[in-house]
Design an enzyme around this catalytic site. Sequence first.
Site, mmCIF file in Angstrom:
data_model
loop_
_atom_site.group_PDB
_atom_site.id
_atom_site.type_symbol
_atom_site.label_atom_id
_atom_site.label_comp_id
_atom_site.label_asym_id
_atom_site.label_seq_id
_atom_site.Cartn_x
_atom_site.Cartn_y
_atom_site.Cartn_z
ATOM 1 N N ASN A 14 0.834 -1.195 0.000
ATOM 2 C CA ASN A 14 0.000 0.000 0.000
ATOM 3 C C ASN A 14 0.873 1.250 0.000
ATOM 4 O OD1 ASN A 14 -1.514 2.259 1.202
ATOM 5 N ND2 ASN A 14 -3.163 0.769 1.427
ATOM 6 N N ASP A 73 -1.712 -4.439 10.559
ATOM 7 C CA ASP A 73 -3.035 -4.847 10.117
ATOM 8 C C ASP A 73 -3.963 -3.831 10.743
ATOM 9 O OD1 ASP A 73 -4.474 -6.554 8.424
ATOM 10 O OD2 ASP A 73 -5.368 -7.551 10.146
#
Length: 199
Positions: A14, A73
């Site tokens: 990302n 996460d």
Amino acid sequence: MSEKPEKIVLASGNAGKLEEFGNLFKPYSITVLPQSAFGIPECPEPYPTFVENALAKARHAAKYSGLPALADDSGICAAALNGAPGIHSARYAGDNPKSDTANNLKLAAELVGKADKSCCYVCVLVFVRHKDDPRPIIAEGVWHGQWNDTPLGQNGFGYDPYFYLPEHGKTAAELDTEVKNRESHRAQALAELLRKLAL
């Protein structure tokens, strides 16, 4: 931590996360490299918790890169939906392809008519010194806000344009980078991680 690493690999593809973590680690003279620099394949995330998925990703990146690895996460949890989308935030609307816009539209539709618009961003960071590290360093940050029915702002990614912060009168996507880097769920988790790393 006995010695500070010069480089760590971020177990993510990302671009938004890479930029954010790169900025947060810069003052410590630590270079954050994307896992794509090592040709690391994507790690499965089969677990029901942020912690388990982050640990799996960190070990995976350390195994393939030979470097210390950091994995996050994270996701948004809506109170009215029992914490959904949670660990499914990045793929909430499916994978074909992953889309922030589609994810936002799905969550917005599910929150229509719900009285409770409270939600929080959660970030769990896991740092491993090597792939078999028996003592991974785990840190968590939680950023509380409200779901805004109208997207506002350009400075962010993911659910940021809808994540309203009453104390600022703005969404996360309207905040200055400096403020976000100080207050976000990632910033909170990273501050805890840095304390534990003793950098």
